[in-house]
Design an enzyme around this catalytic site. Structure first.
Site, short mmCIF file in Angstrom:
data_model
loop_
_atom_site.label_atom_id
_atom_site.label_comp_id
_atom_site.label_asym_id
_atom_site.label_seq_id
_atom_site.Cartn_x
_atom_site.Cartn_y
_atom_site.Cartn_z
N LYS A 1 0.84 -1.20 0.00
CA LYS A 1 0.00 0.00 0.00
C LYS A 1 0.88 1.25 0.00
O LYS A 1 2.08 1.17 0.30
CB LYS A 1 -0.92 -0.02 1.23
N TYR B 1 14.80 31.27 7.42
CA TYR B 1 13.59 31.93 7.94
C TYR B 1 13.62 32.00 9.46
O TYR B 1 13.95 31.02 10.13
CB TYR B 1 12.34 31.13 7.55
C1 LIG Z 1 -0.21 -1.75 6.88
C2 LIG Z 1 -0.77 -3.04 7.28
C3 LIG Z 1 0.08 -4.15 7.48
C4 LIG Z 1 1.58 -4.06 7.46
O1 LIG Z 1 2.01 -3.42 8.63
P1 LIG Z 1 3.58 -3.39 8.99
O2 LIG Z 1 3.61 -2.83 10.36
O3 LIG Z 1 4.21 -2.48 8.00
O4 LIG Z 1 4.07 -4.77 8.90
C5 LIG Z 1 -0.52 -5.37 7.73
N1 LIG Z 1 -1.87 -5.49 7.81
C6 LIG Z 1 -2.70 -4.44 7.66
C7 LIG Z 1 -4.17 -4.65 7.79
C8 LIG Z 1 -2.19 -3.18 7.40
O5 LIG Z 1 -3.02 -2.14 7.28
#
Ligand SMILES: *Cc1c(COP(=O)(O)O)cnc(C)c1O
Length: 389
Positions: free
Chosen positions: A39, A272
């Site tokens: 993702k 800044y």
């Molecule tokens: C993002 C996510 C993962 C992976 O999480 P990590 O901490 O990066 O291993 C696994 N399962 C779900 C449902 C997620 O949203």
């Protein structure tokens, strides 16, 4: 789009990715499936490239957050099963089916919607049931006195026309954190998940093909939670303490170069707001890396970036497109010298700790104007610029 720039860029080492995958795969064993979480553009590493490596390496499943992310993979010829973890509007059910994308079903209302839509199309949507065991986000609520209702809801979904539940999963809230309390919380979540599955299978007479729950923390620490498939993200990309313990390496190195060097007298206000004032003659390097590239302005005056002569402290406010570093005692650093923002020489864990966040946020923040250089079989295979040309 090919990038010719060499100002600030991220190096994505696909050989490291493959080796991380193999180390994790070796740990989980051949009977446990591997779902790679890709993702958010594979946490900023480029989901198509990452997916191709995982596909070639023999991974079993991918997960994304939305239908658009899933489509990006399909359009780029990724054939592996893909699970959408987040919400998809029911109008997209036809597309999910057409492109063989698996959808998480998180409550009764969604199951009904998806089922009706699939029936209308005369087709079947593949789903994974999501159980909320204590993350308190998405999923059928099954804790405490919700247990019976939760199980009933899931059984109902199993009987609906047009949707086929290939899998069931839950998500841990504190599997990556230390301490007895977190251990107990994770254990409780896992036991509840097991109880839900058992009761659903008993009442429905059905078996789930793929039961899964292990994220990064659980893959590293709780082998008893592997079940049929594990679901790591961060670990695969080689960040965090568990990655280190397992000998995994960071896949991304973010680099910039010194664009200009200037020497200021004592008492000069840098950037800044003048929050940094030189206390002696100071040699300052200007780097073409600012918050629009994914740096955090909150890190102004607080962190160091790595030069060949060691860490150079960031001085003054970080700007949109630039930041300044103190290279007074670093005489090898010249205009054009490379500076590592994070990578093997400047651990992202330290940077994220100072920023009060987690490595995930830093790799996700690398913006689209930062070109990506992909390395495979030891050589650069592509320089990708994500701007609209
Ligand atoms: C993002 C996510 C993962 C992976 O999480 P990590 O901490 O990066 O291993 C696994 N399962 C779900 C449902 C997620 O949203």
């Amino acid at each position: 789009m090919e990038s010719t720039l060499r100002r600030t860029w991220s190096e994505i080492n696909l050989d490291t990715l493959k080796s991380n995958y193999e180390i994790i795969k070796n740990k989980i064993g051949k009977d446990v499936k591997f779902l790679g979480v890709v993702k958010a553009d594979a946490y900023g590493h480029g989901s198509v490239k990452v997916a191709k490596v995982l596909e070639e390496a023999g991974a079993d499943y991918l997960a994304v957050s939305s239908v658009d992310e899933a489509m990006e993979l399909r359009v780029n010829d990724i054939k592996m099963p893909i699970l959408i973890l987040g919400h998809t509007p029911k109008e997209q059910v036809g597309r999910l089916i057409e492109y063989d994308i698996t959808q998480a079903v998180t409550c009764r209302a969604k199951a009904v919607e998806y089922s009706e839509e699939a029936v209308r199309l005369g087709k079947t949507l593949k789903i994974h049931i999501k159980v909320d065991t204590g993350m308190s986000r998405l999923g059928y609520l099954c804790e405490g006195n919700h247990f019976d209702n939760g199980v009933k809801g899931i059984c109902e979904a199993l009987n609906m026309q047009g949707i086929y539940a290939e899998g069931i999963f839950t998500h841990f809230a504190v599997s990556d954190e230390k301490g007895e309390e977190c251990y107990q919380y994770t254990k409780k979540q896992f036991e509840l998940f097991m109880d839900v599955i058992k009761e659903v299978e008993r009442r429905s007479g059905r078996r789930f093909e793929i039961k899964h729950c292990a994220n990064t923390g659980a893959v590293a620490k709780y082998p008893n939670t592997y079940l049929d498939m594990v679901r790591p993200g961060l670990l695969l990309y080689g960040y965090g303490e568990f990655a280190k313990e397992m000998g995994l390496k960071p896949v991304m190195t973010l680099k910039t170069t010194v664009s200009t060097i200037k020497i200021y007298p004592e008492g000069t206000h840098i950037s800044y707001g003048g929050i940094f004032v030189t206390d002696k003659t100071t040699r300052i390097g200007v780097l073409p890396y600012g918050y629009a590239d994914g740096f955090f302005r909150a890190l102004s005056n607080k962190c160091s970036l790595m030069t060949e002569d060691g860490p150079a402290p960031v001085r003054g406010k970080i700007c949109m497109d630039m930041c300044m570093v103190d290279i007074t005692d670093k005489m090898n650093v010249e205009v054009g010298s490379e500076v590592e923002i994070f990578g093997e020489n400047n651990p992202i864990e330290e940077l994220s700790e100072i920023a009060g966040t987690i490595p995930y946020e830093l790799t996700c923040a690398v913006s689209k104007r930062v070109p990506r250089e992909y390395i495979k079989d030891g050589r650069v295979i592509e320089k990708e610029l994500m701007l609209r040309m």
